[in-house]
Design a protein around this motif. Structure first.
Motif, PDB file in Angstrom:
ATOM      1  N   SER A 554       0.860  -1.185   0.000  1.00 30.00           N
ATOM      2  CA  SER A 554       0.000   0.000   0.000  1.00 30.00           C
ATOM      3  C   SER A 554       0.893   1.230   0.000  1.00 30.00           C
ATOM      4  CB  SER A 554      -0.918   0.015   1.223  1.00 30.00           C
ATOM      5  OG  SER A 554      -0.151   0.062   2.415  1.00 30.00           O
ATOM      6  N   ILE A 555       0.344   2.363  -0.438  1.00 28.73           N
ATOM      7  CA  ILE A 555       1.061   3.637  -0.411  1.00 28.73           C
ATOM      8  C   ILE A 555       0.305   4.601   0.485  1.00 28.73           C
ATOM      9  CG2 ILE A 555       1.736   5.669  -1.748  1.00 28.73           C
ATOM     10  CD1 ILE A 555       2.344   3.895  -4.087  1.00 28.73           C
ATOM     11  N   SER A 556       1.022   5.184   1.415  1.00 29.84           N
ATOM     12  CA  SER A 556       0.460   6.219   2.282  1.00 29.84           C
ATOM     13  C   SER A 556       1.381   7.426   2.195  1.00 29.84           C
ATOM     14  CB  SER A 556       0.362   5.719   3.724  1.00 29.84           C
ATOM     15  OG  SER A 556      -0.116   6.735   4.569  1.00 29.84           O
ATOM     16  N   GLY A 557       0.834   8.529   1.694  1.00 34.96           N
ATOM     17  CA  GLY A 557       1.687   9.689   1.472  1.00 34.96           C
ATOM     18  C   GLY A 557       2.730   9.368   0.422  1.00 34.96           C
ATOM     19  N   ASN A 558       3.991   9.489   0.808  1.00 35.05           N
ATOM     20  CA  ASN A 558       5.085   9.155  -0.098  1.00 35.05           C
ATOM     21  C   ASN A 558       5.864   7.926   0.364  1.00 35.05           C
ATOM     22  OD1 ASN A 558       4.672  11.240  -1.962  1.00 35.05           O
ATOM     23  ND2 ASN A 558       5.766  12.713  -0.653  1.00 35.05           N
ATOM     24  N   THR A 559       5.169   7.027   1.072  1.00 36.68           N
ATOM     25  CA  THR A 559       5.826   5.818   1.563  1.00 36.68           C
ATOM     26  C   THR A 559       5.094   4.575   1.075  1.00 36.68           C
ATOM     27  OG1 THR A 559       6.560   6.979   3.560  1.00 36.68           O
ATOM     28  CG2 THR A 559       6.623   4.560   3.598  1.00 36.68           C
ATOM     29  N   GLU A 595       3.928   4.207 -11.195  1.00 37.30           N
ATOM     30  CA  GLU A 595       3.248   3.001 -10.724  1.00 37.30           C
ATOM     31  C   GLU A 595       4.271   2.150  -9.980  1.00 37.30           C
ATOM     32  OE1 GLU A 595       0.163   0.149 -12.990  1.00 37.30           O
ATOM     33  OE2 GLU A 595       2.238  -0.185 -13.604  1.00 37.30           O
ATOM     34  N   TYR A 596       3.902   1.694  -8.771  1.00 39.15           N
ATOM     35  CA  TYR A 596       4.845   0.985  -7.910  1.00 39.15           C
ATOM     36  C   TYR A 596       4.353  -0.420  -7.581  1.00 39.15           C
ATOM     37  CZ  TYR A 596       7.306   5.383  -7.245  1.00 39.15           C
ATOM     38  OH  TYR A 596       8.021   6.525  -7.458  1.00 39.15           O
ATOM     39  N   ALA A 597       5.296  -1.338  -7.415  1.00 37.46           N
ATOM     40  CA  ALA A 597       4.973  -2.710  -7.018  1.00 37.46           C
ATOM     41  C   ALA A 597       6.190  -3.322  -6.342  1.00 37.46           C
ATOM     42  CB  ALA A 597       4.550  -3.539  -8.228  1.00 37.46           C
ATOM     43  N   VAL A 598       5.964  -4.457  -5.662  1.00 35.98           N
ATOM     44  CA  VAL A 598       7.020  -5.139  -4.915  1.00 35.98           C
ATOM     45  C   VAL A 598       7.030  -6.617  -5.289  1.00 35.98           C
ATOM     46  CG1 VAL A 598       7.917  -5.716  -2.616  1.00 35.98           C
ATOM     47  CG2 VAL A 598       6.713  -3.544  -2.989  1.00 35.98           C
ATOM     48  N   ILE A 599       8.223  -7.162  -5.456  1.00 31.50           N
ATOM     49  CA  ILE A 599       8.415  -8.598  -5.711  1.00 31.50           C
ATOM     50  C   ILE A 599       9.249  -9.174  -4.581  1.00 31.50           C
ATOM     51  CG2 ILE A 599       9.516 -10.309  -7.219  1.00 31.50           C
ATOM     52  CD1 ILE A 599       8.959  -8.393  -9.566  1.00 31.50           C
ATOM     53  N   ALA A 600       8.813 -10.307  -4.039  1.00 28.52           N
ATOM     54  CA  ALA A 600       9.595 -11.006  -3.020  1.00 28.52           C
ATOM     55  C   ALA A 600      10.525 -12.009  -3.703  1.00 28.52           C
ATOM     56  CB  ALA A 600       8.670 -11.731  -2.048  1.00 28.52           C
ATOM     57  N   VAL A 601      11.781 -12.024  -3.274  1.00 24.15           N
ATOM     58  CA  VAL A 601      12.747 -12.998  -3.781  1.00 24.15           C
ATOM     59  C   VAL A 601      12.982 -14.023  -2.683  1.00 24.15           C
ATOM     60  CG1 VAL A 601      15.055 -13.370  -4.722  1.00 24.15           C
ATOM     61  CG2 VAL A 601      13.835 -11.231  -5.212  1.00 24.15           C
ATOM     62  N   GLY A 602      12.643 -15.278  -2.976  1.00 21.13           N
ATOM     63  CA  GLY A 602      12.737 -16.319  -1.959  1.00 21.13           C
ATOM     64  C   GLY A 602      14.167 -16.740  -1.679  1.00 21.13           C
ATOM     65  N   THR A 603      14.356 -17.406  -0.554  1.00 15.44           N
ATOM     66  CA  THR A 603      15.677 -17.945  -0.236  1.00 15.44           C
ATOM     67  C   THR A 603      16.108 -18.995  -1.251  1.00 15.44           C
ATOM     68  OG1 THR A 603      14.578 -19.510   1.262  1.00 15.44           O
ATOM     69  CG2 THR A 603      15.472 -17.502   2.244  1.00 15.44           C
ATOM     70  N   ASN A 604      15.119 -19.554  -1.992  1.00 10.87           N
ATOM     71  CA  ASN A 604      15.423 -20.506  -3.056  1.00 10.87           C
ATOM     72  C   ASN A 604      15.741 -19.807  -4.377  1.00 10.87           C
ATOM     73  OD1 ASN A 604      12.890 -19.586  -3.805  1.00 10.87           O
ATOM     74  ND2 ASN A 604      11.858 -21.559  -3.547  1.00 10.87           N
ATOM     75  N   GLY A 605      15.682 -18.465  -4.382  1.00  6.02           N
ATOM     76  CA  GLY A 605      16.021 -17.707  -5.580  1.00  6.02           C
ATOM     77  C   GLY A 605      14.856 -17.391  -6.490  1.00  6.02           C
ATOM     78  N   TRP A 606      13.706 -18.023  -6.264  1.00  8.39           N
ATOM     79  CA  TRP A 606      12.554 -17.797  -7.141  1.00  8.39           C
ATOM     80  C   TRP A 606      11.840 -16.504  -6.772  1.00  8.39           C
ATOM     81  CZ3 TRP A 606      12.729 -20.434 -11.331  1.00  8.39           C
ATOM     82  CH2 TRP A 606      13.242 -21.740 -11.331  1.00  8.39           C
ATOM     83  N   HIS A 607      11.243 -15.871  -7.757  1.00  7.77           N
ATOM     84  CA  HIS A 607      10.511 -14.623  -7.549  1.00  7.77           C
ATOM     85  C   HIS A 607       9.035 -14.898  -7.296  1.00  7.77           C
ATOM     86  CE1 HIS A 607      13.459 -11.717  -9.778  1.00  7.77           C
ATOM     87  NE2 HIS A 607      14.075 -12.538  -8.954  1.00  7.77           N
ATOM     88  N   SER A 608       8.436 -14.106  -6.440  1.00  8.67           N
ATOM     89  CA  SER A 608       6.980 -14.113  -6.285  1.00  8.67           C
ATOM     90  C   SER A 608       6.349 -13.369  -7.455  1.00  8.67           C
ATOM     91  CB  SER A 608       6.586 -13.409  -4.983  1.00  8.67           C
ATOM     92  OG  SER A 608       6.776 -11.995  -5.111  1.00  8.67           O
ATOM     93  N   TYR A 609       5.016 -13.448  -7.553  1.00  2.47           N
ATOM     94  CA  TYR A 609       4.323 -12.475  -8.385  1.00  2.47           C
ATOM     95  C   TYR A 609       4.543 -11.095  -7.773  1.00  2.47           C
ATOM     96  CZ  TYR A 609       1.573 -16.360 -10.377  1.00  2.47           C
ATOM     97  OH  TYR A 609       1.163 -17.505 -11.011  1.00  2.47           O
ATOM     98  N   MET A 610       4.490 -10.073  -8.599  1.00  2.00           N
ATOM     99  CA  MET A 610       4.576  -8.734  -8.021  1.00  2.00           C
ATOM    100  C   MET A 610       3.256  -8.399  -7.331  1.00  2.00           C
ATOM    101  SD  MET A 610       4.333  -6.069 -11.201  1.00  2.00           S
ATOM    102  CE  MET A 610       3.148  -6.242 -12.527  1.00  2.00           C
TER     103      MET A 610
END
Length: 747
Positions: A554-559, A595-610
């Motif tokens: 989520s975005i609140s203000g500029n964070t 437009e902003y989004a976040v991707i998690a990178v697992g300890t196994n190296g695989w990416h999550s969906y954004m």
């Protein structure tokens, strides 16, 4: 050591054995999960054994262990004995296969029988015991696998059932109201062309050419993305949304995605259409469609190839900005090899890099930890069949043997060709629905004999032969009563490998390895392989794995903030689809418009969906779309066929244009009433706007259409929605939505 084959046979005879008996005792394939030895599959306490070409016995049983819902119909009791399969159907009119491996013979015969049982009274193919009627992609992939070879007339009737009154291919009901959220109806083109190559029927070519051209031209207008050169729409056959896309994606988002498998099907359809036009002497059309195909091949390699992985990405996805998801998908990778989308070096890399598991090659890898098995955590024999053919073309003996064994084990244990299987334990249970006698599974099993062992491929000039027999499956094989145009063939092959030492037609050797299309009457084809294994290639065999869960941001203000994701080593923060930073924190300052989004990178190296993309734009203009009664405008085929909004653009730039809409004509997962309109700017068409279903009767459920990116100059412009024949949907009668707002976002 034995001096020669005769010496070996003599020694065996003294011991009371025979060479076939010795071959049957050997292990053909083995991994950590099961073994194929002789005429038997062994998986722990379970056994499936072929005792004759018409009998298989199995003691296989499994229990429901997954969290999947159970949608198995209670009122359909398949006529299948799960302990003993015995051939009951007359299959003597079909090609007759014999080899020294009784299990192969029996599975081939079982599959032929199931293909005959799938023929409905109207002489069309039923999709499966639990799936009635003809389904476009199912029947098309089945015909392409092997059914065009077996029953071209039934194949024709099935394909003709999937043409609409406007002489276009029907996209079956699906996500958001079918086409154009789903756009893989051009699988029909692959099947129709296969029937032509098998039969050489000029009348059939005349019938299908206008259907193919109409469909291709409509898809070019509605589903082609000029920014990337790829095709929009759901990834082919993977149509359970949350099983292969992040759950935040709406049907309009799925339409906007750019998938490898779907684009590959469109690419192949263009090549076929060009060839059809050449045959008909329409060279200008052929040049046009070949040009489109050339550009599409370049686009797939530019936007979807992952050099670090040696594979193609499953798709680009997002909203205003497309992001490559680094997940492998079996059908797209197979088609890249089979249709030469990938060059020779890429084909070898794909063959070695694509992940398989002990029980088969999964639909995609890694899988999703928050979804039950169906497309996720599953192997489908029909896609395994295409991957098997791709492995054969790439020359990967390990991959070929693994693919054959994966298809055979499931069919032998369950005594039917099931639609799917849980990938991590090989079970038939644990999936929401799993139909016996599933047509594309049947056809994939059958195809192993003609397309792999005998290497048969039908082309316009005849049958080409490129056999592949792994060393552990070496045997003498014979395929009789093969009806091809005006000829009947008796084909035999001995040895192993993928290189022919000799190829003879009626005893006369030839170097072409082609049976010409113009020969008639009865003929024999004799092939001898060189008994040399192909150059060594590896196969990636791994345990099941999962990508991290999708971050919630989520975005609140500029964070920008997001919830921590378990098993993550870092996060990738995206701004406008590009990496802004990598961090181990769960927040990030966002100062720039975008437009902003976040991707998690697992300890196994695989990416999550954004995460769901978050809008943080400085310049957004909205314009109401209302009637004189101050209500939303209802667009239909007969009313408000032109809706125009005047807009004032303050600054030159690239703008995203989308519409706030409602469509209550159907659920998000089926039906065929997606509303479609041409999008015109100042009287010039700039693409389409689509308005998919948002829920049956839910006319108060509002959301945003797909967006189109258009460069606008400062000043007054008109933005219009236009109804035209090119945007007829699959329902034809109902093409309707409510519109209440136009939005322009400066990117």
């Amino acid at each position: 050591m034995y001096k020669n084959r005769k010496h070996l046979i003599a020694v065996l005879a003294i011991a009371g054995l025979s060479l076939p008996a010795l071959l049957q005792a050997q292990t053909h394939y083995q991994n950590s999960a099961y073994k194929w030895k002789g005429n038997e599959f062994v998986q722990g306490k379970f056994r499936a054994r072929a005792t004759s070409p018409t009998d298989i016995y199995s003691n296989y049983k499994d229990e429901w262990t997954s969290a999947a819902p159970n949608f198995m119909p209670a009122d359909i009791v398949p006529d299948i004995n799960r302990e003993h399969w015995h051939l009951r159907r007359d299959i003597s009119h079909l090609p007759h296969y014999t080899s020294s491996n009784i299990m192969e013979n029996a599975l081939y015969n079982m599959s032929l029988e199931e293909s005959e049982l799938a023929i409905e009274p109207d002489s069309t193919y039923r999709t499966g015991i639990y799936w009635g009627g003809v389904w476009t992609r199912d029947v098309s992939y089945s015909i392409l696998h092997s059914l065009a070879q077996l029953s071209p007339e039934v194949s024709k009737r099935s394909l003709l059932a999937k043409i609409n009154p406007n002489n276009r291919i029907i996209q079956d009901t699906g996500t958001g109201g079918a086409w154009p959220c789903s756009t893989d109806r051009t699988t029909w083109v692959l099947a129709a062309w296969e029937v032509y190559k098998v039969t050489g029927d000029a009348e059939w070519l005349d019938r299908i050419l206008p259907v193919v051209r109409n469909t291709v031209e409509d898809d070019r207008t509605v589903a082609f993305d000029p920014e990337t050169g790829l095709m929009r729409g759901e990834t082919s056959w993977l149509d359970w949304r949350e099983q292969e896309y992040p759950t935040w994606m709406q049907p309009a988002d799925i339409y906007q995605s750019l998938c490898m498998g779907t684009t590959a099907v469109h690419y192949r359809s263009l090549r076929i259409l060009a060839e059809m036009c050449r045959i008909k002497g329409i060279d200008s059309w052929a040049k046009k469609y070949d040009g489109w195909a050339d550009s599409m091949r370049t686009a797939m390699n530019r936007h979807l190839w992952m050099e670090d992985k040696g594979l193609y990405a499953i798709y680009l996805y997002g909203r205003e900005n497309m992001v490559k998801h680094p997940q492998m998908e079996i059908l797209g990778e197979a088609f890249a090899i089979l249709w030469d989308i990938a060059d020779k070096q890429q084909q070898r890399r794909i063959s070695e890099a694509m992940v398989s598991e002990a029980f088969g090659t999964p639909d995609f890898y890694p899988n999703l930890a928050d979804q039950y098995p169906y497309h996720n955590d599953a192997m489908w024999p029909f896609t395994q069949g295409y991957w098997l053919k791709a492995q054969a073309k790439a020359g990967n003996e390990q991959g070929v043997l693994h693919g054959i064994s994966s298809i055979y084990r499931l069919a032998a244990m369950t005594l039917t060709n099931l639609e799917n299987m849980v990938i991590y334990d090989g079970k038939e249970k644990g999936l929401p629905i799993n139909s016996p006698r599933q047509l594309w599974s049947v056809s994939a099993n059958i195809s192993i004999v003609p397309n792999i062992y005998f290497g048969m491929s039908y082309e316009t000039d005849g049958i080409h032969f490129n056999p592949f027999v792994p060393k552990t499956l070496r045997a003498t094989r014979r395929l009789q009563n093969v009806r091809y145009r005006d000829a009947v063939l008796d084909i035999s092959i001995t040895g192993y490998g993928n290189t022919l030492r000799s190829f003879a037609i009626d005893g006369k050797e030839t170097d072409t390895h082609v049976f010409p299309a113009n020969l008639s009457g009865s003929h024999t084809i004799t092939m001898v392989l060189d008994n040399k294994q192909p150059a060594a290639m590896k196969m990636t065999l791994l345990d099941n794995a999962y990508q991290p869960l999708t971050p919630e941001a989520s975005i609140s203000g500029n964070t920008l903030r997001w919830k921590a994701v378990k098993g993550t080593k870092e996060y990738i923060v995206l701004c406008n689809g590009k990496e802004l930073t990598r961090t181990t924190s769960t927040e990030q300052a966002v100062n720039a418009s975008g437009e902003y989004a976040v991707i998690a990178v697992g300890t196994n190296g695989w990416h999550s969906y954004m995460s769901e993309p978050l809008r943080h734009y400085a310049d957004v203009l909205t314009y109401p779309v209302r009637t004189r009664q101050d209500t939303p405008v209802r667009i239909t085929r007969n009313s408000n066929i032109l809706v125009t909004v005047a807009v004032d653009v303050p600054t030159d730039g690239m703008y995203a244009i989308d519409w706030h809409y409602a469509n209550g004509n159907g659920p998000v997962n089926t039906e065929n009433k997606c509303a479609i309109r041409l999008l015109d700017i100042d009287g010039k068409t700039q693409g389409v706007s689509i308005f998919p279903h948002r829920g049956t009767g839910e006319w108060g459920n509002w959301g945003w259409s797909n967006s189109r990116h258009v460069r606008l100059t400062a000043g007054r412009h008109t933005v219009s929605l236009v109804f035209d024949n090119v945007v007829e949907n699959m329902n034809i009668t109902t093409n309707e939505a409510l519109i209440d707002m136009l939005r322009l976002t400066r990117l």
